[in-house]
Design a protein around this motif. Structure first.
Motif, PDB file in Angstrom:
ATOM      1  N   ALA A   1       2.046   3.287   9.367  1.00  0.00           N
ATOM      2  CA  ALA A   1       3.374   2.793   8.989  1.00  0.00           C
ATOM      3  C   ALA A   1       4.302   2.746  10.194  1.00  0.00           C
ATOM      4  CB  ALA A   1       3.973   3.681   7.906  1.00  0.00           C
ATOM      5  N   ASP A   2       5.226   1.792  10.173  1.00  0.00           N
ATOM      6  CA  ASP A   2       6.245   1.692  11.223  1.00  0.00           C
ATOM      7  C   ASP A   2       7.173   2.904  11.205  1.00  0.00           C
ATOM      8  OD1 ASP A   2       5.292  -0.759  12.112  1.00  0.00           O
ATOM      9  OD2 ASP A   2       6.668  -1.901  10.838  1.00  0.00           O
TER      10      ASP A   2
ATOM     11  N   GLU B   1       3.981  -0.486  -3.138  1.00  0.00           N
ATOM     12  CA  GLU B   1       2.829  -0.721  -2.272  1.00  0.00           C
ATOM     13  C   GLU B   1       1.478  -0.459  -2.954  1.00  0.00           C
ATOM     14  OE1 GLU B   1       3.066  -1.954   0.877  1.00  0.00           O
ATOM     15  OE2 GLU B   1       5.232  -2.117   0.558  1.00  0.00           O
TER      16      GLU B   1
ATOM     17  N   ARG C   1       7.197   7.107   5.039  1.00  0.00           N
ATOM     18  CA  ARG C   1       6.264   6.241   4.311  1.00  0.00           C
ATOM     19  C   ARG C   1       4.880   6.337   4.939  1.00  0.00           C
ATOM     20  NH1 ARG C   1       8.336   0.419   4.308  1.00  0.00           N
ATOM     21  NH2 ARG C   1       6.515   0.235   3.011  1.00  0.00           N
ATOM     22  N   TYR C   2       3.902   5.832   4.228  1.00  0.00           N
ATOM     23  CA  TYR C   2       2.548   5.811   4.782  1.00  0.00           C
ATOM     24  C   TYR C   2       1.950   4.436   4.579  1.00  0.00           C
ATOM     25  CZ  TYR C   2       0.089   5.744   0.303  1.00  0.00           C
ATOM     26  OH  TYR C   2      -0.419   5.372  -0.919  1.00  0.00           O
ATOM     27  N   GLU C   3       0.987   4.143   5.435  1.00  0.00           N
ATOM     28  CA  GLU C   3       0.246   2.884   5.328  1.00  0.00           C
ATOM     29  C   GLU C   3      -1.119   3.099   5.962  1.00  0.00           C
ATOM     30  OE1 GLU C   3       0.441  -1.591   7.187  1.00  0.00           O
ATOM     31  OE2 GLU C   3       2.325  -0.512   6.883  1.00  0.00           O
TER      32      GLU C   3
ATOM     33  N   ASN D   1      -1.903   7.285   9.852  1.00  0.00           N
ATOM     34  CA  ASN D   1      -0.771   6.651   9.196  1.00  0.00           C
ATOM     35  C   ASN D   1      -0.267   5.530  10.102  1.00  0.00           C
ATOM     36  OD1 ASN D   1       1.581   5.851   7.979  1.00  0.00           O
ATOM     37  ND2 ASN D   1       2.362   7.912   7.632  1.00  0.00           N
TER      38      ASN D   1
ATOM     39  N   PRO E   1       6.571   6.419   9.909  1.00  0.00           N
ATOM     40  CA  PRO E   1       5.692   7.410   9.287  1.00  0.00           C
ATOM     41  C   PRO E   1       6.403   8.675   8.797  1.00  0.00           C
ATOM     42  CG  PRO E   1       5.355   7.362  11.654  1.00  0.00           C
ATOM     43  CD  PRO E   1       6.278   6.236  11.325  1.00  0.00           C
TER      44      PRO E   1
END
Length: 142
Positions: free
Chosen positions: A53-54, A102, A59-61, A51, A56
C-alpha cells in the motif's frame, strides 16, 4: 467459523507486532469451507506478504504478483487458500470502510489482528460479496 491453528495465530501476531507502526498482511491456507453451507474453514498455515500500500500505516494491499506466487506455493503443498489476514496496529479488530471497499474474495475469511488494546485481539470476518459478517475463531491442532 474459522478454525485457526495455534501456530498460525502466533505467527500472525508476531508478524503484526514486528510490523508496527505499519499494517502487515498475508495469506491463510488449509481447508476452505463454504460459509453458505455452514462449513468451517481451517487455517493451518500462513504466508507473510509485503504490504504494497502507498500508506501502509493505515491500509494494506497485497501485490497481485506476490499474492499469486504465495497462493501457488500454498496450493502446491496440497492446501487451499482459506483467506487473508492483516493488522490494525492502532485500530479495532473490525473491517474498516477501506477494507470493505477493497474486499474481493467472496466467501473467504479476512482475519484482523488488532494491537490497539493491552491484549491483542484476533477476529475473523467472511466477505459475502456485499459486506463482512463476523465469524467465530476457534483454536484447533494443526
Amino acid at each position: 467459523m474459522l478454525r485457526l491453528a495455534p501456530s498460525v495465530r502466533e505467527d500472525i501476531l508476531a508478524h503484526a507486532r514486528g510490523g508496527v507502526p505499519e499494517e502487515v498482511c498475508g495469506v491463510l491456507a488449509g481447508r476452505h469451507g463454504a460459509a453458505a453451507d455452514g462449513e468451517a474453514s481451517t487455517a493451518h498455515e500462513s504466508a507473510r506478504a509485503t504490504n504494497a500500500a502507498d500508506s501502509p500505516r493505515n491500509r494494506y494491499e497485497l501485490d497481485p504478483a506476490e499474492q499469486l506466487e504465495l497462493m501457488r506455493e500454498l496450493e502446491a503443498d496440497g492446501d487451499e487458500v482459506v483467506g487473508f489476514y492483516h493488522s490494525h496496529p492502532r485500530g479495532p479488530p473490525a473491517p474498516s470502510n477501506v477494507d470493505a471497499h477493497e474486499a474481493t474474495w467472496e466467501g473467504y475469511s479476512y482475519v484482523i489482528v488488532s494491537l490497539g488494546a493491552a491484549d491483542p485481539d484476533v477476529r475473523s470476518w467472511r466477505w459475502t460479496g456485499e459486506r463482512f459478517e463476523r465469524e467465530p475463531v476457534r483454536a484447533v491442532d494443526s
